[in-house]
Design an enzyme around this catalytic site. Sequence first.
Site, PDB file in Angstrom:
ATOM      1  CE1 TYR A 228      17.411   8.439  -4.922  1.00  0.00           C
ATOM      2  CE2 TYR A 228      17.496  10.838  -4.920  1.00  0.00           C
ATOM      3  CZ  TYR A 228      16.786   9.664  -4.790  1.00  0.00           C
ATOM      4  OH  TYR A 228      15.439   9.702  -4.528  1.00  0.00           O
TER       5      TYR A 228
ATOM      6  N   GLY B  13       5.685   7.851   1.175  1.00  0.00           N
ATOM      7  CA  GLY B  13       6.569   6.700   1.346  1.00  0.00           C
ATOM      8  C   GLY B  13       6.182   5.545   0.436  1.00  0.00           C
TER       9      GLY B  13
ATOM     10  CG  ASP C   7       8.427   6.129  -3.819  1.00  0.00           C
ATOM     11  OD1 ASP C   7       8.079   6.318  -2.643  1.00  0.00           O
ATOM     12  OD2 ASP C   7       9.612   6.098  -4.175  1.00  0.00           O
TER      13      ASP C   7
ATOM     14  CD  GLU D 211      13.861  -0.791  -2.246  1.00  0.00           C
ATOM     15  OE1 GLU D 211      14.494  -1.284  -3.209  1.00  0.00           O
ATOM     16  OE2 GLU D 211      13.448   0.386  -2.242  1.00  0.00           O
TER      17      GLU D 211
END
Length: 435
Positions: free
Chosen positions: A89, A168, A170, A400
Site C-alpha cells: 500500500y 471518502g 477520493d 468495491e
Amino acid sequence: MNMMINPERAAELDAQAAQIMQANDRGGFTVPTARLYPYQWNWDSAFAARGFAQIDKDRAWQELETLLEAQWPNGMVPHIIFRRDDPDYFPGPRIWQSGTTPPSSGYSQPPVAATVTRDLFEAGPDETAMPRARALFPKLLAWHRWFHEQRDPDGQGVIAIAHPWESGRDNSPDWDEAMSRVDTSKVEPYERRDTDQIHAEMRPTKADYDRYIAVIQFGRDCGWDSMEIARNGPFFVADPGLTFVLLRADRDLLALADALGERAAVGEIEGWIARAEAGAGSLWNPEAGAYCARDLRNGLASDGVSSVSFLSLYAGLKAPAQETANIASLTRVLAACRFAVPSFDPEHPKFDSLRYWRGPAWCVVNELIGRGLAERGYGDLAGRVRGDTGALIEQAGFYEYFCPLTGRGAGGGDFTWTAATWLAWASPKHFAASA
Ligand code: GLC
C-alpha cells in the site's frame, strides 16, 4: 431487482457475505479487501460493524472499539490505521509520519460510527451494550467536536474536508476545481501500488495522485496542526457528504446521550445540530438542483450532482423547496441509468462510468441514501435503491463499486463493506421489515 432473488440464492449470498467478512477479519478489525487496502479504514469499519451485527454482535462492537482506539489526542479519528507496515500500500506510515500509536493517516473520514453505535445499542439492550456504548460515547463526542471546531472553524454549519480522501470520495469531480490549484512542484518522488493490482482506468489518474501527495506533505510539514491546515492548507472544501453524515451522526449521538444519561453533553450536541440545520442550506446550488461542494478558499461551488446531495434526507434536513428539487434530481439521475445510485450525474460531461467516484455506484452510499428516503416516506425510491443494490451484488458479486449503466463490478473484489451492506440492508431477508 432484489424481489426476484429466490430464497436459496439469497441464503447463498448471505453465507458468502459472512465468509467475506470473516476472511477480511485481521483480529478485532477488518481490512476493506485483501492486498489493495491492507489496513483498517474508518468508515469501512463502521459499515463492517453493521454487517457483523447480523452475525456476531460482540465482533460488531469490537470493530468500533478498535477504530476508536486510534483516536488522536485532539479528537480526530484517522481515516487509515496502520497496525503493521504493508509494502502493498502507498502511501504508508512513513509518508504520513503521524507520530501516534498505532501510526495512522492525518485525515478523518465521514463519521458513520455514532450512527452505528446507536443502531447496535438499540438492537441489543443487553448487559454488554450499555457499558460498551458508555465507553465509546466520550470518544465519539470528542471526534464530532473536532469536526465542528477544526473543519468548520468559522461556525458556518458546513463541514470542510482538508484532503479529498477525508470525504471518502477520493476523485469526485466535486474536488476538481480546488485540486487544480494545488501546487505539485515540491512533490517528492513516489511509486503507486494500486495500479499494479487494478486496471488504471478504474483508478484516480497520476495528476490526481501528485496532488493528493502535495496536500499530505503540507499536513505533515506542519505537524498535523488542524488549525494551520484549516487556515492555510492547500485544500479546504465544504463537503455536503460530510456535512450530512455528521448532522445525522450528531442526532444519533444526542439520542445516545439521552439513553446513557450523558446530560452534560446534550447542550453542546444540540448546538451543533442547530448550526448545521441553519448552515447546510448554503450548499444548495439552484442551477444544479443539488447540494454541492464549495471551495472555502474562493467561494466557488461545484456544478454537478453527486450522490451525496441525496443524503440531505438521511441528515433529517427539513427544507421543503430544496427537498422537492433534490428528489426531482434523483428521479432524473435514476432514469438515466440502470442501477442506482451513480456517484456522479450520468448526464454531466464529467461522468465516467468506471472511474471510482466519478460515476460508479457504491453500495454503502446507497444504504445511507435508501435509509434516508425510507425514513422520509419516499418508499418507491427507497425500494428502487435497495432493490438495485441487491441486484448489483447478486449479478456481479461483492465488488468495491459498480458501473451504474451495465452493473459490471469494478475495483477490488470480496469487499468488506459491500458484504456488510448486503447483510445489514440489501439482503431480501430484510424486506419483510421495511422498504
Ligand atoms: C477508497 C474509497 C474510500 C474507502 C477506501 C477503503 O479510498 O474512496 O471511501 O474508505 O477506499 O475502502
